[in-house]
Design a protein around this motif. Structure first.
Motif, PDB file in Angstrom:
ATOM      1  N   LYS A   9      26.249 -22.983  -0.322  1.00 17.46           N
ATOM      2  CA  LYS A   9      25.646 -24.313  -0.295  1.00 17.46           C
ATOM      3  C   LYS A   9      26.716 -25.397  -0.448  1.00 17.46           C
ATOM      4  N   ALA A  10      27.722 -25.139  -1.270  1.00 15.94           N
ATOM      5  CA  ALA A  10      28.821 -26.095  -1.427  1.00 15.94           C
ATOM      6  C   ALA A  10      29.593 -26.217  -0.115  1.00 15.94           C
ATOM      7  N   ALA A  31      21.682 -29.390   2.036  1.00 17.35           N
ATOM      8  CA  ALA A  31      22.110 -27.988   1.923  1.00 17.35           C
ATOM      9  C   ALA A  31      21.167 -27.191   1.029  1.00 17.35           C
ATOM     10  N   LEU A  32      20.672 -27.824  -0.020  1.00 19.47           N
ATOM     11  CA  LEU A  32      19.769 -27.121  -0.942  1.00 19.47           C
ATOM     12  C   LEU A  32      18.392 -26.903  -0.329  1.00 19.47           C
ATOM     13  N   ASP A  33      18.008 -27.757   0.613  1.00 11.71           N
ATOM     14  CA  ASP A  33      16.746 -27.607   1.331  1.00 11.71           C
ATOM     15  C   ASP A  33      15.565 -27.370   0.390  1.00 11.71           C
ATOM     16  N   GLY A  34      15.456 -28.236  -0.615  1.00  9.96           N
ATOM     17  CA  GLY A  34      14.324 -28.154  -1.535  1.00  9.96           C
ATOM     18  C   GLY A  34      14.535 -27.239  -2.728  1.00  9.96           C
ATOM     19  N   LEU A  44      31.573 -27.477  -7.755  1.00  9.12           N
ATOM     20  CA  LEU A  44      32.379 -27.180  -6.566  1.00  9.12           C
ATOM     21  C   LEU A  44      32.459 -28.380  -5.629  1.00  9.12           C
ATOM     22  N   VAL A  45      31.324 -28.956  -5.304  1.00  8.38           N
ATOM     23  CA  VAL A  45      31.304 -30.072  -4.354  1.00  8.38           C
ATOM     24  C   VAL A  45      32.079 -31.264  -4.909  1.00  8.38           C
ATOM     25  N   TYR A  46      31.727 -31.700  -6.119  1.00 12.27           N
ATOM     26  CA  TYR A  46      32.388 -32.880  -6.680  1.00 12.27           C
ATOM     27  C   TYR A  46      33.847 -32.591  -7.025  1.00 12.27           C
ATOM     28  N   GLY A  47      34.145 -31.366  -7.435  1.00  8.32           N
ATOM     29  CA  GLY A  47      35.526 -30.991  -7.743  1.00  8.32           C
ATOM     30  C   GLY A  47      36.416 -31.077  -6.519  1.00  8.32           C
ATOM     31  N   VAL A  48      35.923 -30.580  -5.390  1.00  7.35           N
ATOM     32  CA  VAL A  48      36.693 -30.673  -4.146  1.00  7.35           C
ATOM     33  C   VAL A  48      36.887 -32.138  -3.759  1.00  7.35           C
TER      34      VAL A  48
END
Length: 129
Positions: A9-10, A31-34, A44-48
């Motif tokens: 998802k990330a 990405a989470l789609d609900g 992961l997302v914010y870290g990147v």
């Protein structure tokens, strides 16, 4: 959410942010789609995104005959995600991050992605040691 799912998802979120230039929250929701969000996924997302400049420098140093902006979008997102884990997530063994990246490359990349990702990450691993 399992860590493998969180990584998938990330990756999808980072890909969308990179390609469509949309806001992280929107990409993550898509990405989470609900599904329910997860702390590891968000980390992961914010870290990147927060360390993108340093991560891109690390990747660029190990690209032979390639430029970062010429990489396949999926490969670039996988590399960013795994380099973030390798360099900034000290609770995850480097080999685990590399193996997960190779699996993502097999699943989402083309025929050569896994080998390419493995080669770049192996060189980065040597630098980190």
């Amino acid at each position: 959410m399992k860590r493998r799912t969180a990584r998938e998802k990330a990756l999808q979120s980072l890909f969308q942010i990179d390609v469509s230039n949309i806001e992280p929250k929107e990409a993550m929701a898509h990405a989470l789609d609900g599904r329910e969000s997860d702390a590891f996924f968000e980390q992961l997302v914010y870290g990147v995104l927060e360390n993108k400049e340093k991560i891109d420098e690390m990747i660029t140093r190990h690209l032979v005959n390639w430029k970062l902006d010429r990489l396949a979008n999926v490969d670039r997102a996988i590399l960013r995600l795994s380099v973030y884990e390798m360099a900034f997530s000290h609770d995850i063994p480097v080999n685990v991050s590399m193996n997960e990246a190779i699996e993502l490359a097999k699943q989402f990349g083309d025929d050569k992605s896994a080998k390419f990702v493995n080669g770049v990450l192996s060189n980065i691993k040597s630098d980190l040691e």
